[in-house]
Design an enzyme around this catalytic site. Structure first.
Site, PDB file in Angstrom:
ATOM      1  N   LYS A   1       0.827  -1.211   0.000  1.00 56.17           N
ATOM      2  CA  LYS A   1       0.000   0.000   0.000  1.00 56.17           C
ATOM      3  C   LYS A   1       0.860   1.260   0.000  1.00 56.17           C
ATOM      4  O   LYS A   1       0.554   2.230  -0.692  1.00 56.17           O
ATOM      5  CB  LYS A   1      -0.930   0.008   1.212  1.00 56.17           C
ATOM      6  CG  LYS A   1      -2.021  -1.037   1.161  1.00 56.17           C
ATOM      7  CD  LYS A   1      -2.820  -1.039   2.466  1.00 56.17           C
ATOM      8  CE  LYS A   1      -3.919  -2.072   2.460  1.00 56.17           C
ATOM      9  NZ  LYS A   1      -4.695  -2.061   3.714  1.00 56.17           N
TER      10      LYS A   1
ATOM     11  N   ALA B   1      -0.925   0.838   6.512  1.00 54.65           N
ATOM     12  CA  ALA B   1      -1.108  -0.262   7.458  1.00 54.65           C
ATOM     13  C   ALA B   1      -2.111  -1.273   6.917  1.00 54.65           C
ATOM     14  O   ALA B   1      -2.945  -0.951   6.065  1.00 54.65           O
ATOM     15  CB  ALA B   1      -1.589   0.284   8.810  1.00 54.65           C
ATOM     16  N   ASP B   2      -2.012  -2.475   7.455  1.00 55.85           N
ATOM     17  CA  ASP B   2      -2.983  -3.519   7.150  1.00 55.85           C
ATOM     18  C   ASP B   2      -3.076  -4.440   8.354  1.00 55.85           C
ATOM     19  O   ASP B   2      -2.066  -4.710   9.009  1.00 55.85           O
ATOM     20  CB  ASP B   2      -2.573  -4.320   5.912  1.00 55.85           C
ATOM     21  CG  ASP B   2      -3.733  -5.165   5.411  1.00 55.85           C
ATOM     22  OD1 ASP B   2      -4.575  -4.621   4.683  1.00 55.85           O
ATOM     23  OD2 ASP B   2      -3.803  -6.359   5.766  1.00 55.85           O
ATOM     24  N   SER B   3      -4.277  -4.890   8.654  1.00 54.49           N
ATOM     25  CA  SER B   3      -4.491  -5.798   9.789  1.00 54.49           C
ATOM     26  C   SER B   3      -5.069  -7.115   9.300  1.00 54.49           C
ATOM     27  O   SER B   3      -5.884  -7.139   8.376  1.00 54.49           O
ATOM     28  CB  SER B   3      -5.470  -5.181  10.800  1.00 54.49           C
ATOM     29  OG  SER B   3      -4.947  -3.998  11.336  1.00 54.49           O
TER      30      SER B   3
END
Length: 191
Positions: free
Chosen positions: A56, A73-75
């Protein structure tokens, strides 16, 4: 330099990440590029969130000016080595919540900081214990809160977190989608 005075580009449309950064006092603007949230199948589950955060950040790198830092960010939600991403629809959300019901699972949030000349990727992990969820509770949650943009089909700051999560290990903000305490520390080293 104070991380709160940095010019941050948030490469995320997540309202939760914006809320967390705003409440922590960060200056930022949102600029994103659409990114397909895919990863190589051989990627270890613990590295997927960091991989996607970096993907991203690099997709939005054209927005970086000399004095700016991209934060992406990524979760992911992980149960028994399986990643539970964003549900496809209400039926998929219900299935995910049935699997998480009564279980201890992990939430890993990967973060990428990117400037014109530096990159830093890191992750935070939290553990979340769900109490058993009845079909009525799952139906109520999915219909009222429509968790279709949330990894694992839930948000800790909503009903499910208030009424059906009995224990967490790690930070609440990580489970919400951004480990703000770690972001702050990493920015101190990054600048």
């Amino acid at each position: 330099m104070n991380p709160l005075s940095l010019n941050i580009i948030l490469a995320s449309t997540s309202p939760r990440r914006s809320q967390l950064l705003r409440e922590a006092g960060f200056k930022f603007e949102i600029k994103t590029t659409e990114v397909e949230e895919t990863y190589p199948p051989e990627t270890p589950v613990d590295e997927v969130a960091g991989y996607l955060a970096r993907k991203k950040a690099y997709a939005s790198r054209e927005f970086i000016q000399q004095d700016e830092i991209i934060l992406a960010a990524d979760s992911v939600v992980i149960l028994d080595g399986v990643i539970y991403g964003k549900p496809l629809d209400a039926a998929d959300a219900r299935q995910m919540l049935q699997k998480l019901s009564g279980q201890l699972h992990r939430v890993i949030t990967g973060v990428c900081l990117l400037s014109k000349d530096r990159e830093k990727v890191f992750s935070a992990e939290s553990r979340v214990q769900f109490e058993p969820l009845s079909d009525i509770e799952i139906d109520f949650y999915v219909e009222k809160y429509r968790p279709f943009d949330k990894a694992g089909s839930y948000a800790i700051q909503e009903w499910i977190g208030l009424c059906k999560i009995s224990r967490i290990e790690g930070t609440f903000t990580n489970i919400m989608g951004l480990p703000v305490d770690q972001v702050y520390r990493e920015l101190l080293d990054f600048i």
